[in-house]
Write an enzyme that holds these catalytic residues in place. Sequence first.
Site, PDB file in Angstrom:
ATOM      1  CG  HIS A 180      -1.505   1.520   1.428  1.00  0.00           C
ATOM      2  ND1 HIS A 180      -1.141   2.352   2.403  1.00  0.00           N
ATOM      3  CD2 HIS A 180      -2.941   1.659   0.900  1.00  0.00           C
ATOM      4  CE1 HIS A 180      -2.157   3.420   2.372  1.00  0.00           C
ATOM      5  NE2 HIS A 180      -3.220   3.064   1.109  1.00  0.00           N
ATOM      6  CD  GLU A 199      -2.776   2.775  -3.494  1.00  0.00           C
ATOM      7  OE1 GLU A 199      -3.187   1.781  -2.776  1.00  0.00           O
ATOM      8  OE2 GLU A 199      -3.092   3.703  -3.437  1.00  0.00           O
ATOM      9  CG  HIS A 200       0.130   6.448  -0.627  1.00  0.00           C
ATOM     10  ND1 HIS A 200      -0.474   7.493   0.100  1.00  0.00           N
ATOM     11  CD2 HIS A 200      -0.999   5.458  -0.427  1.00  0.00           C
ATOM     12  CE1 HIS A 200      -1.634   7.169   0.690  1.00  0.00           C
ATOM     13  NE2 HIS A 200      -1.920   5.777   0.177  1.00  0.00           N
ATOM     14  CD  GLU A 215      -4.933   5.386   3.167  1.00  0.00           C
ATOM     15  OE1 GLU A 215      -3.917   5.739   2.897  1.00  0.00           O
ATOM     16  OE2 GLU A 215      -5.871   4.603   2.443  1.00  0.00           O
TER      17      GLU A 215
END
Lengths: 426, 422
Positions: free
Chosen positions: A67, A70-71, A143
Site C-alpha cells: 500500500h 502504491e502511494h 489514512e
Amino acid sequence: MKKIKLKDIEEFVYYEKLDNGLEIVLYTKDNIYNNYVTFTTKYGSIYNEFVPSDGKDMIAVPKGIAHFLEHKVFVQKEDPQPMEFFASSGSICNAYTTFKNTTYLFYATNKLKENINYLLDYVQDLYVTDESVEAEKGIITEEIHMYEDRPNDVLFEKIRFNTLVHNPYRDSIIGTCDDINAITKEDLELCYNTFYHPSNMFIVITGNFDPEEIMSLIKENQSKKDFGEGKKVQIKEFKEPDSVFKKEEIINVNTDIPKVAYSLKIPLNNIKLSRRKLHLYIYILFTTLFDETSTFDEELKDEGIINNTLYVSLLNVDTHLIISLINETEHFEELLEKIKKRLESLDISKKDFTRKKKVLISNEIFAFESSEDVNDILLDNIVFDKKLEENPIEVIESLYYEELLDLIKKINLKNTTTIILKKEKD
Amino acid sequence: MNLETIDMGSYKLHLIKTNKFKTITIDVDFYREIRKEEIIKRNLLKMVLLNSSKDYKTERELIIESENLYDIKISSSISRIGSFSNLSFQTKFLNEKYTEEEMNKESIIFFLDLIFNPDVTDGSFNNINKQKNKLEQNIISIKDNKIKYSMLKLMEKIKDKPYSFNTFGDIEDLKKITGKNLYEYYNSVLKEDQIDIFVLGDIDKVQIKEIFREYFKITTFKKENKNLLVPELIPRKRVVRYKEYDDVNQTQLVILCSLHGLTDYERKYVVKLYNEILGGSSNSILFENVREKNSYCYYVNSTVKAYDNILIINSGVEKENIDKCIKIIRKCLVMTTQGKIKDVDISSAKETIISSIKSSFDNPMGIINRCFSSVLVGTESDEERIKKFSNISKDDLIKVSKKVKVHTIFTLEKGENDNEEN
C-alpha cells in the site's frame, strides 16, 4: 492476439501475452464514451516474506509496503505528476491495494492512447527519496486514523485477526502505524523490483476503441524497455491451523448500536471445487439461509431481534473460507443464539436453489451493462482464477442441487469466532 | 438516443429510447417544497411501500417474487434538490430480450403495484412498526460515519434553511407517526406532489405509454412550481466556530462557505468549475496545499451546492494541526480571489467536467439525472453546456471567488463530550 467470444452474453474479449510476460486483456463496446483502464501487479498486502529478485534467501519486510508503494509510485521525478497529467485531458486516475493485487487505473473519454502510454510509463518507473518516504508517513497515518474511526472497518479487521493465526491475510492491508514508521526507501525499492516486473503484471482495458491499435501501442511501449528476465517470485509458505486465534472478543468502540460478527473458518483441503463454483454454492446456501427470502430473517424481524437483514461476507484466504454473518443490533446475544441454532442443520430446498440460480444468471447479465463492472470481472479472473472465464453463464448453469448437498456434508462448521463491538458502559 | 416527453395531465412521462443497455430503468419522482416535519414521513413512506403490498403481505413473499422476476431491482430514495424534497422510486430489470416475452410489462406492473397497491386496512397502513424501528436505527447509525455526522452537525447550526434538516428526519417526529396519519400523508403525496417519470431502454414507446395510462393511477392536476433556489445566508462579520468533542482518533473539520449574488450563468457553470479547481479532485488547490505540501491529511474536498448558495470544505486531520490547517484553507481561498490559479489547472478542470458530462451517458441513471435536472432548472443542451464550460475565463472565476465567504466552521475533536461555541 486472441479473440474470445463470451458465450451467451454475446460480447468479445481480446487477449495477448507479450514476450516480457505482460498480459493484456481488451473488451470493447460501441456507443459508450468512457474508457476504463487498469494496470495491475499481482502483489498485495499478503506478500511480506519472499525471495527478492536479486537474492537467494527468504527475507521478511515490514507490513503495509504494498500500500505504501502504491502511494509512492504516484510520484514522478519530473513534472507533470500523474494527477496533473491525467487531469489535463479530463481523465481521473486512482489506485488501490488489496490482499493480492495493487491496481493503478484511470477513466478517460479522450486521449486514450496518450493516457495508456503514460500509465505504463509512470507505474514502470519508481522515484523515491528518503524525504518523500518520511512525508508520506504523515499522510498514511491519517489514512489509518480515518479507518480507526469507522466501526465497520474495525469489525472487518478484527474478523481476520481473530479467525486466522499464521495466514498473512490476518494483517491489515495498510499496516499499523508502527509498521509504517519502520518502512525505508530501500524496502520500497526492493519490493518494487521484485513484484513490478511485467511478468507479474497485466493490463485490462474496457471501453470504446480499436483493439488492434491499442494492442500495438502497448507492444511498442513495452519493446522500448528492458526489464531483464522475469522469474516467478518465491513466497514463504505457511501452515494455517483449522482452529481460530480467538473464539470471542468484545471490543469497546464509539458506536451507539452494537455490531456483531459471527465468523466460520472453513477448511478447504477436503473440498475439490473450483474457487468460483465454491463461492457460488456458498452464496446460494447462505443467502437462502439468512437473506430477506428466509424464514430466519422474517422471524427475527418479527421478534424485534434485528431491524436489518444479516450481511453475509465471504473471504477466501486460500487455506480456508471465512464466512461472516454481520449485523448491528441491541439484541446481539439473542441473534447469536439464533444463528448458532440455524447452523446446526444446513439445508436448502430445490425450489430455493433453482430460484437463486436464476438470480445469479440475471446478475451476470446486469454486470455486462457497465464497462467498469466488466473490467472488475476480468481483473478478478486473472488475479484469482489465473485465466479468463470464457463462459460465465455456463458456470452458473452447471451448478447442481446434488453437488451442493454433497458440499453441505463436507463443510466443517466447528471453528467459529464471535466479535462484538459496543460502547463501553459508563 | 431520443427523448419524448408526454404530458399525461397529472404527470409528465419522459421516454428515452436507446439500445445501449440490456436493461430497462424507470425512475418515478414525487417532489414538493420541503417541510421539516414531513421529512421523516417521506422517509418512512419510501420504506413501507417497498416492504409489502396488498398482494405480497410480507417482505419475504415480496422479495421471493422479485427474484422470480429475474431479480428485478427496486429501490427508493429521498433526496433534497434545493428547497424541494424528492421521493424517488426506481426499478431496473433485464429487457425481455434476455428473459421471456411479456416480462417488460409484467415487471412494470409489479413495480407500480408497490406504489399504488399498499397493504392498507380501513385507511391505515398495516405493520409499520418494523420499518419505524429500522428507520430509527438508520438515524442513530449516522454517527458511525464521522464525516457525514460532522457535516450534519454543522448544517444543524444553520437554522431554518432546508439543508439544515437531517435528511432522514428527526426521531422525535418519528414517534408521532401512525399507520393512519402515514396513509393520509401518502394520499397527499399522490395528490399534491409534482411528478416526473423517466423510462429508459430499448423500449416500445406506445406500449409503455399504454401501461402507464392504465396502471399509473393518478389523475389530479398539479400547479407547477420549479422554484428550488434556497435564499442566501446573511454574510457574517466574524466567522463562528463550533467545537464538539467525542471519542475519535481523527479530528473532522468542516467549513461552510456562503455564496453571494451568483448570476444564473455563474450558478450553472462558473461556480462548478471554481469548485472543481478549489477542491474537486486530487489535482486541486486544496489537495496540493493541505495534503501534498504539508502532509496534514489524507483527504480534503470541497463540494458546491449551487442551488443552496453554499460551498462546503471538509477534511480529517490531527488535532494539533487543526488551526494550521484552517489557516492554509483560508489562504487557498484568498489565493483564488487574487487570481493565483494556474491556467493549466483551469483547462484541466474544464476537461474533467466535460468528461463527466460525456460519461454520464454511459449509465442509465446518469442519463435520467441529466433529463430530470433539465426539467427542474431548464439547462441547455449538452453541446451548449460543454461550450459554455469551455469558454469560462479566469476573470469569471475570480469574480465568483469573491462571492465565496467563510461562514461557519465545525470541528469534531477527541475529548470529553461537551460542546462550545466562539
